[in-house]
Design a protein around this motif. Structure first.
Motif, PDB file in Angstrom:
ATOM      1  N   GLN A 170      -9.693   0.143  12.538  1.00 20.12           N
ATOM      2  CA  GLN A 170      -9.910  -1.218  12.058  1.00 20.12           C
ATOM      3  C   GLN A 170      -9.967  -1.309  10.535  1.00 20.12           C
ATOM      4  N   ALA A 171     -10.183  -0.184   9.855  1.00 16.25           N
ATOM      5  CA  ALA A 171     -10.248  -0.195   8.388  1.00 16.25           C
ATOM      6  C   ALA A 171      -8.863  -0.448   7.802  1.00 16.25           C
ATOM      7  N   ASP A 172      -8.812  -1.250   6.757  1.00 18.08           N
ATOM      8  CA  ASP A 172      -7.533  -1.573   6.119  1.00 18.08           C
ATOM      9  C   ASP A 172      -7.064  -0.466   5.183  1.00 18.08           C
ATOM     10  N   LEU A 173      -8.012   0.210   4.548  1.00 18.26           N
ATOM     11  CA  LEU A 173      -7.694   1.284   3.610  1.00 18.26           C
ATOM     12  C   LEU A 173      -8.372   2.559   4.088  1.00 18.26           C
ATOM     13  N   ARG A 174      -7.572   3.553   4.480  1.00 18.93           N
ATOM     14  CA  ARG A 174      -8.111   4.845   4.890  1.00 18.93           C
ATOM     15  C   ARG A 174      -7.633   5.862   3.862  1.00 18.93           C
ATOM     16  N   TYR A 175      -8.573   6.369   3.080  1.00 18.28           N
ATOM     17  CA  TYR A 175      -8.208   7.249   1.968  1.00 18.28           C
ATOM     18  C   TYR A 175      -8.749   8.661   2.205  1.00 18.28           C
ATOM     19  N   ALA A 176      -8.123   9.646   1.585  1.00 18.43           N
ATOM     20  CA  ALA A 176      -8.434  11.057   1.822  1.00 18.43           C
ATOM     21  C   ALA A 176      -9.639  11.505   1.006  1.00 18.43           C
ATOM     22  N   ASP A 177     -10.741  11.779   1.708  1.00 14.60           N
ATOM     23  CA  ASP A 177     -11.943  12.339   1.086  1.00 14.60           C
ATOM     24  C   ASP A 177     -12.312  13.574   1.896  1.00 14.60           C
ATOM     25  N   GLY A 178     -11.663  14.654   1.625  1.00 15.02           N
ATOM     26  CA  GLY A 178     -11.855  15.889   2.378  1.00 15.02           C
ATOM     27  C   GLY A 178     -10.676  16.787   2.097  1.00 15.02           C
ATOM     28  N   ILE A 179     -10.941  17.985   1.575  1.00 16.09           N
ATOM     29  CA  ILE A 179      -9.847  18.839   1.145  1.00 16.09           C
ATOM     30  C   ILE A 179      -8.953  19.239   2.316  1.00 16.09           C
ATOM     31  N   GLY A 180      -9.519  19.342   3.521  1.00 14.92           N
ATOM     32  CA  GLY A 180      -8.706  19.681   4.690  1.00 14.92           C
ATOM     33  C   GLY A 180      -7.667  18.620   4.990  1.00 14.92           C
ATOM     34  N   VAL A 181      -8.011  17.356   4.768  1.00 11.63           N
ATOM     35  CA  VAL A 181      -7.076  16.254   4.969  1.00 11.63           C
ATOM     36  C   VAL A 181      -6.042  16.236   3.847  1.00 11.63           C
ATOM     37  N   VAL A 182      -6.503  16.428   2.619  1.00 14.08           N
ATOM     38  CA  VAL A 182      -5.609  16.412   1.455  1.00 14.08           C
ATOM     39  C   VAL A 182      -4.537  17.497   1.564  1.00 14.08           C
ATOM     40  N   LYS A 183      -4.933  18.698   1.974  1.00  9.66           N
ATOM     41  CA  LYS A 183      -3.980  19.817   2.070  1.00  9.66           C
ATOM     42  C   LYS A 183      -2.882  19.524   3.092  1.00  9.66           C
ATOM     43  N   VAL A 184      -3.263  18.991   4.230  1.00  7.95           N
ATOM     44  CA  VAL A 184      -2.275  18.675   5.266  1.00  7.95           C
ATOM     45  C   VAL A 184      -1.325  17.586   4.779  1.00  7.95           C
TER      46      VAL A 184
ATOM     47  N   ASN B 265     -12.176  12.443   6.342  1.00  7.34           N
ATOM     48  CA  ASN B 265     -12.315  13.884   6.166  1.00  7.34           C
ATOM     49  C   ASN B 265     -12.071  14.556   7.523  1.00  7.34           C
ATOM     50  N   PRO B 266     -12.033  15.882   7.575  1.00  8.57           N
ATOM     51  CA  PRO B 266     -11.771  16.547   8.860  1.00  8.57           C
ATOM     52  C   PRO B 266     -12.744  16.145   9.968  1.00  8.57           C
TER      53      PRO B 266
ATOM     54  N   LEU C  61      -6.623  23.320  15.139  1.00  7.42           N
ATOM     55  CA  LEU C  61      -5.758  22.261  15.636  1.00  7.42           C
ATOM     56  C   LEU C  61      -4.581  22.010  14.690  1.00  7.42           C
ATOM     57  N   VAL C  62      -4.813  22.172  13.390  1.00  3.91           N
ATOM     58  CA  VAL C  62      -3.716  22.039  12.424  1.00  3.91           C
ATOM     59  C   VAL C  62      -2.699  23.143  12.657  1.00  3.91           C
ATOM     60  N   ILE C  63      -3.173  24.384  12.847  1.00  3.36           N
ATOM     61  CA  ILE C  63      -2.282  25.522  13.077  1.00  3.36           C
ATOM     62  C   ILE C  63      -1.451  25.314  14.349  1.00  3.36           C
TER      63      ILE C  63
ATOM     64  N   LEU D 142       0.841  -1.181   0.000  1.00  2.00           N
ATOM     65  CA  LEU D 142       0.000   0.000   0.000  1.00  2.00           C
ATOM     66  C   LEU D 142       0.883   1.239   0.000  1.00  2.00           C
ATOM     67  N   PRO D 143       0.340   2.392  -0.411  1.00  2.00           N
ATOM     68  CA  PRO D 143       1.143   3.618  -0.423  1.00  2.00           C
ATOM     69  C   PRO D 143       1.493   4.065   0.993  1.00  2.00           C
ATOM     70  N   GLN D 144       2.449   4.976   1.091  1.00  2.00           N
ATOM     71  CA  GLN D 144       2.823   5.481   2.404  1.00  2.00           C
ATOM     72  C   GLN D 144       1.648   6.218   3.033  1.00  2.00           C
ATOM     73  N   THR D 145       1.678   6.327   4.346  1.00  2.00           N
ATOM     74  CA  THR D 145       0.591   6.978   5.060  1.00  2.00           C
ATOM     75  C   THR D 145       1.085   8.238   5.759  1.00  2.00           C
ATOM     76  N   VAL D 146       0.136   9.109   6.070  1.00  2.00           N
ATOM     77  CA  VAL D 146       0.406  10.333   6.819  1.00  2.00           C
ATOM     78  C   VAL D 146      -0.531  10.348   8.014  1.00  2.00           C
ATOM     79  N   ASN D 147       0.013  10.593   9.194  1.00  2.00           N
ATOM     80  CA  ASN D 147      -0.826  10.663  10.385  1.00  2.00           C
ATOM     81  C   ASN D 147      -1.493  12.030  10.474  1.00  2.00           C
ATOM     82  N   ILE D 148      -2.819  12.009  10.391  1.00  2.00           N
ATOM     83  CA  ILE D 148      -3.619  13.209  10.586  1.00  2.00           C
ATOM     84  C   ILE D 148      -4.311  13.026  11.931  1.00  2.00           C
ATOM     85  N   GLY D 149      -3.743  13.626  12.969  1.00  2.00           N
ATOM     86  CA  GLY D 149      -4.199  13.301  14.313  1.00  2.00           C
ATOM     87  C   GLY D 149      -3.894  11.831  14.569  1.00  2.00           C
TER      88      GLY D 149
END
Length: 246
Positions: free
Chosen positions: A68-82, A49-50, A240-242, A9-16
């Motif tokens: 528990q989800a195996d695939l967590r994908y970005a559906d939310g511009i706030g998540v994508v930008k971070v 999403n956020p 919280l992002v700031i 799977l592709p690399q992941t980014v921790n959002i919170g």
């Protein structure tokens, strides 16, 4: 054909507390779920999403469901930008509604059996008719008002389904998916919220230009001012992002 979870799977980014996969685009995710040779990924997917990130921060039970989800994908511009800022590359937003529709087309092409759950009876019937007309091998359909969960799980198991989509809203749909997977793991599961309503035309999606500008949230707010409370939570996410807490 099916294949177990565990493919690269592709690399992941921790959002919170949520690790989100940085897929290069929708095609990359579709190829993960149904590979070019027709094999199907075993596991589940959840759109992040956020609002879901905030829920994961605030509610340990919801965080557990998301983890528990195996695939967590970005559906939310706030998540994508971070994610894009942290990786130094442009991460693509993958709208869950579009993903499901493209997945159904891919399932039809490879004749992967599909089972659908959720929505009102009339919306489910419309979804069923449209999918069948588009060549999807639909092996089962149960609306969101079922009363016997054990019978539902038996029906899924006996149907031979390899893809199961559940339209019941979060976190109810993810909780149900978790219970089904405990007894029947050899499938790909996806929670799809109100996607059947959009697919059948019962709910109007934002015009294409609004989608391209990542302003679907604003369009929905104009149509449903009652959503203002949910949208104000975006300000908390941004704060919280700031502060560096997400």
């Amino acid at each position: 054909m099916t294949e177990p979870a565990g493919a690269a799977l592709p690399q992941t980014v921790n959002i919170g507390p949520v690790a989100v996969a940085a897929f290069s685009g929708m095609d990359a995710l579709l190829n993960t779920v149904i590979k070019p040779d027709g094999t199907v990924f075993h596991g589940s997917a959840i759109a992040i999403n956020p609002e879901k990130v905030l829920s994961a921060l605030e509610n340990p039970a919801i965080n557990s469901v998301i983890q528990q989800a195996d695939l967590r994908y970005a559906d939310g511009i706030g998540v994508v930008k971070v994610m894009s800022r942290r990786l130094g590359i442009k991460v693509q937003r993958i709208p869950g509604c579009e993903l499901w529709q493209q997945l159904m087309k891919r399932a039809a092409r490879y004749q992967v059996p599909v089972f659908i759950i959720g929505a009102k009876p009339e919306v489910l019937q419309q979804t069923r008719d449209k999918l069948t007309a588009e060549g999807v091998q639909l092996v089962g359909a149960v609306d969101g008002y079922f009363s016997d969960e054990a019978a539902l799980i038996d029906a899924i198991t006996l149907s031979g389904a390899r893809i199961v989509s559940v339209a019941m809203g979060s976190p109810r749909q993810e909780l149900l998916i978790g219970r089904i997977m405990q007894q029947h793991p050899a499938c790909f599961y996806m929670g799809v919220g109100g996607t059947y309503d959009v697919y059948t035309g019962n709910v109007k999606r934002a015009p294409e230009l609004w989608c391209k500008l990542n302003l679907e949230w604003a369009y929905r707010l104009l149509l449903q001012p009652s959503r203002i409370g949910r949208q104000l939570r975006l300000l908390r996410y941004l704060w919280l992002v700031i502060l560096g807490r997400i």
